[in-house]
Structure formats: structure tokens, C-alpha cells
Motif scaffolding. Structure first.
Motif, PDB file in Angstrom:
ATOM      1  N   PHE A  98       1.191  -1.312  -0.178  1.00 30.90           N
ATOM      2  CA  PHE A  98      -0.036   0.273   0.483  1.00 30.90           C
ATOM      3  C   PHE A  98       0.763   1.317   0.178  1.00 30.90           C
ATOM      4  CE2 PHE A  98      -2.360  -3.420   1.802  1.00 30.90           C
ATOM      5  CZ  PHE A  98      -3.890  -3.229   0.822  1.00 30.90           C
ATOM      6  N   VAL A  99       0.648   2.356  -0.748  1.00 22.89           N
ATOM      7  CA  VAL A  99       1.747   2.689  -1.511  1.00 22.89           C
ATOM      8  C   VAL A  99       0.786   4.325  -0.646  1.00 22.89           C
ATOM      9  CG1 VAL A  99       3.156   4.923  -2.674  1.00 22.89           C
ATOM     10  CG2 VAL A  99       3.196   1.430  -2.769  1.00 22.89           C
ATOM     11  N   ALA A 100       1.461   5.517  -0.475  1.00 21.71           N
ATOM     12  CA  ALA A 100       0.893   6.806   0.241  1.00 21.71           C
ATOM     13  C   ALA A 100       1.971   7.987  -0.639  1.00 21.71           C
ATOM     14  CB  ALA A 100       0.959   7.222   1.765  1.00 21.71           C
ATOM     15  N   PRO A 101       1.211   8.626  -1.042  1.00 18.07           N
ATOM     16  CA  PRO A 101       1.810  10.208  -1.930  1.00 18.07           C
ATOM     17  C   PRO A 101       2.974  10.867  -0.921  1.00 18.07           C
ATOM     18  CG  PRO A 101       0.021  10.303  -1.874  1.00 18.07           C
ATOM     19  CD  PRO A 101      -0.471   9.074  -1.423  1.00 18.07           C
ATOM     20  N   LYS A 102       4.172  11.641  -0.950  1.00 15.00           N
ATOM     21  CA  LYS A 102       4.495  12.261  -0.432  1.00 15.00           C
ATOM     22  C   LYS A 102       3.307  12.962   0.669  1.00 15.00           C
ATOM     23  CE  LYS A 102       8.394  12.965  -0.251  1.00 15.00           C
ATOM     24  NZ  LYS A 102       9.157  11.487   0.392  1.00 15.00           N
ATOM     25  N   GLY A 103       3.586  13.203   1.759  1.00 12.52           N
ATOM     26  CA  GLY A 103       3.040  14.202   2.738  1.00 12.52           C
ATOM     27  C   GLY A 103       1.615  12.764   3.521  1.00 12.52           C
ATOM     28  N   ASP A 104       1.052  11.732   3.004  1.00 17.28           N
ATOM     29  CA  ASP A 104      -0.033  11.607   3.200  1.00 17.28           C
ATOM     30  C   ASP A 104       0.660  10.607   4.609  1.00 17.28           C
ATOM     31  OD1 ASP A 104      -2.532  10.698   3.874  1.00 17.28           O
ATOM     32  OD2 ASP A 104      -3.359   9.985   1.825  1.00 17.28           O
ATOM     33  N   ALA A 105       1.608  10.051   5.825  1.00 17.99           N
ATOM     34  CA  ALA A 105       1.706   9.528   6.566  1.00 17.99           C
ATOM     35  C   ALA A 105       0.310   9.333   7.247  1.00 17.99           C
ATOM     36  CB  ALA A 105       2.805  10.181   7.854  1.00 17.99           C
TER      37      ALA A 105
END
Length: 366
Positions: A83-90
Motif C-alpha cells: 500500500f503506497v501513500a504519496p508524499k505528505g500522507d503519512a
């Protein structure tokens, strides 16, 4: 023809149930199309994962793992899921890790550089990180369906195609069913007709459950390099997904477009949306696709399958609402359904996996 159990629907749900019943009852499977598994079954991304769906779905997946990996090891192959999140979506990753870590062994939180090492399509500059399930697996849907058919037929099940159910009525304590050129009587009807589940219920004079079919378009593209070592990748907020499919990548915008029960066709706008989302999230520059198709995912109101006898008629059995989870959960759902139909105890391993059958009872949807 008279049987104890008539199963309406020759997809993964109906056939897994027939295989699990085995010689415990006389069974006929009635499939409207010329081929088995024509609709949702044959159009699935088909990944075994314990990190997808409501808790009861994940428990059903755990209860299905032995069948897919030990009983018939040829049915699945190690893949991995990230599962991958874009930069800034911790925040999205924190939520997924908190939700999954209590249920899934071996779950890993990945840094941006670890995501890039797992799949080079995700430069560390674009991603916040990932949550990795190493033990997820590709499922060979055709082989799984063929296994159910072989097991069911060996036990004496009759499987009829081009047997669209046009009418059914209770007569003398039995169901009288007109299905294509066939006339069938049965003690029990199993409604395993997917998106058509409510329509079949109405034919039988049973109150529908309010099933909700959603269309989703899928496409394949050439990633420009061999993708076989890559895991399946899903956006942490489920805005897209993609996975290796031979030398190509299979991908989708993960859309949910409300639909009537139908033979779903790919929509250009949905495919364009998927391309745009994946190009934004990765280093890819997809400009063309190889193949496109679409399928329906049918849910109940609470997105949990409905498995059990109807409260209006105890000879009418629901096996619907699997959504996008029907293939990975089919071994357990087939066995659970068979146990209920044969009035047997639910298998201990299904209970041990955490499956609470009460949460699947169709009565909850009334």
C-alpha cells in the motif's frame, strides 16, 4: 430433474458451494451464460491478501489460505502487496498499519527508499512510504474455478449452462424452476447469482436485500521492463491499483460506478482516470493500453456477504454480496455455506480463523 439443492449461478460462489457440498446432497448448478464464471469471476485482479475488506472478510481469507496454498498449491503464487501513500500522507499509512497489524503476521512499514527498492516505479521523492504484506499471493482464477468444477462433478453435481432462470415457484413443498430448456425441482434454492441476486429473489417471491452492483474498468499496459518481481501496489486510500500480469501491468482507477446488473463494458473515461492517477503516483508515462475490460462488484449495504437461509422462506438460501473479495474467500465461504445447507456444524478451522457467522446472516439486512 429433481435435486435436493439447486444453485443459481455458475460463478466462483456457486461452484465453490457445490464442490463443498460434494456427495452430501444431490445438486444442480444453473448458469445463465454459455460459459462458467463469465461475469465477476473471470474479471478479477484475484490477489490473496489478508489486508483488504472488513474484518470478517479478512477472517474468511485466513480460513481459505490452506486450501489455496497447501491443499492445492498450484492455485496461487507468491506476489506481495504494498500500500503506497504519496508524499505528505503519512496519516493514511498510520491508519492502515494500525488496522492491519493486529490481524496480519509479517506486516512491514516501509520508508520511501524501501518502497522504491520494492518497485522502481515509485521514486522515493514521490512517496511517503508504504505498508507491505509479504505473504499475499496471485490466485489462478481459471485453475481455481476448474478445481471446483472437477470436485463438484466427481461428487455427482450436474452443471448446466445456458440455463437462465426465467421462473420459479413453490409447489407441493418444492421449488419448480424453469431454466432455459430445463425444468428442475428442488428442495432448496441457493441464490449465488451475484449482481442479479435481488432479481432472482423477486422471481422467487422473496424480499430483496438491496444489493448494490458497481462497475469498474481495468486495463493492461507495457511498463517498459519486466515487472515480474514487483508486488501488487494499491494506493493507501484505494484511488488506484496495479499488479504484474505476465509481461504487462494490470491496472485500474479502483472506481465504483453504480450499475444495473449487466454485462459490464469498459468506459473510456474510467480508463483515462486510471492512467492519470497512476502516472501522477509513479514515474510511469502511460500513453497507450493493450487491453481493456470491466466487471461488476456487488455489495450488501454493509459490504459484508449475505450467507444463510432467508427469514421469509427457510428453503431459500442467500450466497451473495462478496464484492471484490469473492475469489480469495471462496474456499471458506463454500465450506461455510455447505455446512449451513447440510445443517452441520461450521468447520472448526473457520471459527478458529475468527469468522463470526452471525455477521454474515442475511437477516441483518432486513
Amino acid at each position: 430433474m429433481h435435486v435436493e439443492v439447486a444453485i443459481i449461478g455458475g460463478g466462483i460462489a456457486g461452484l465453490s458451494c457445490a464442490a463443498a457440498i460434494g456427495s452430501g446432497a444431490s445438486v444442480v448448478v444453473l448458469e445463465a451464460e454459455p460459459t462458467l464464471g463469465y461475469h465477476a469471476t473471470g474479471r478479477s485482479a484475484a490477489l490473496y491478501t489478508e489486508c483488504y475488506g472488513a474484518p470478517v472478510i479478512r477472517s474468511l481469507a485466513r480460513a481459505s489460505k490452506e486450501y489455496l496454498t497447501v491443499t492445492y498449491p498450484e492455485l496461487s503464487m507468491q506476489r506481495g502487496l504494498i500500500f503506497v501513500a504519496p508524499k505528505g500522507d503519512a496519516e493514511a499509512l498510520d491508519a492502515l498499519e494500525g488496522d492491519f497489524s493486529t490481524l496480519v503476521k509479517g506486516l512491514e512499514r516501509l520508508s520511501p527508499s524501501e518502497v522504491e527498492r520494492a518497485c522502481s516505479l515509485f521514486p522515493s521523492s514521490l512517496v511517503e512510504g508504504g505498508v507491505f504484506e509479504p505473504d499475499s499471493r496471485d490466485i489462478d482464477v481459471d485453475a481455481l474455478l476448474t478445481t471446483y468444477v472437477r470436485v463438484a462433478r466427481a461428487a455427482g453435481t450436474t452443471i448446466l449452462t445456458e440455463a437462465n432462470v426465467a421462473a420459479m415457484v413453490r409447489q407441493n413443498g418444492r421449488w419448480a424452476i424453469s431454466a432455459g430448456q430445463h425444468q428442475v425441482t428442488a428442495d432448496i434454492v441457493v441464490n449465488a447469482s451475484g449482481a442479479w441476486g435481488d432479481r432472482v429473489a423477486e422471481l422467487a417471491g422473496i424480499t430483496p436485500l438491496g444489493l448494490r452492483p458497481f462497475a469498474r474498468s481495468v486495463f493492461t499496459f507495457d511498463p517498459g521492463t519486466d515487472p515480474q518481481g514487483w508486488p501488487m501496489a494499491i494506493d493507501a486510500r484505494e484511488r488506484w491499483y496495479m499488479k504484474p500480469e505476465g509481461p504487462l501491468m494490470l491496472a485500474s482507477a479502483a472506481s465504483e460506478i453504480p450499475s444495473e446488473p449487466r454485462d459490464a463494458r469498459p468506459e473510456e473515461l474510467d480508463i483515462a482516470l486510471g492512467i492519470d492517477k497512476i502516472n501522477t503516483a509513479t514515474s510511469l508515462e502511460i500513453r497507450s493500453v493493450k487491453n481493456t475490460w470491466a466487471g461488476l462488484r456487488t455489495f450488501t449495504a454493509d459490504r459484508v456477504p449475505a450467507i444463510g437461509f432467508d427469514d421469509e422462506d427457510s428453503s431459500f438460501f442467500w450466497l451473495v454480496g462478496q464484492g471484490g473479495y469473492g475469489i480469495k474467500t471462496s474456499p471458506a465461504l463454500g465450506r461455510l455455506s455447505a455446512a449451513k445447507l447440510l445443517h452441520q456444524e461450521v468447520p472448526a478451522d473457520i471459527i478458529d480463523a475468527g469468522v463470526d457467522e452471525r455477521k454474515l446472516d442475511p437477516v441483518r439486512l432486513r
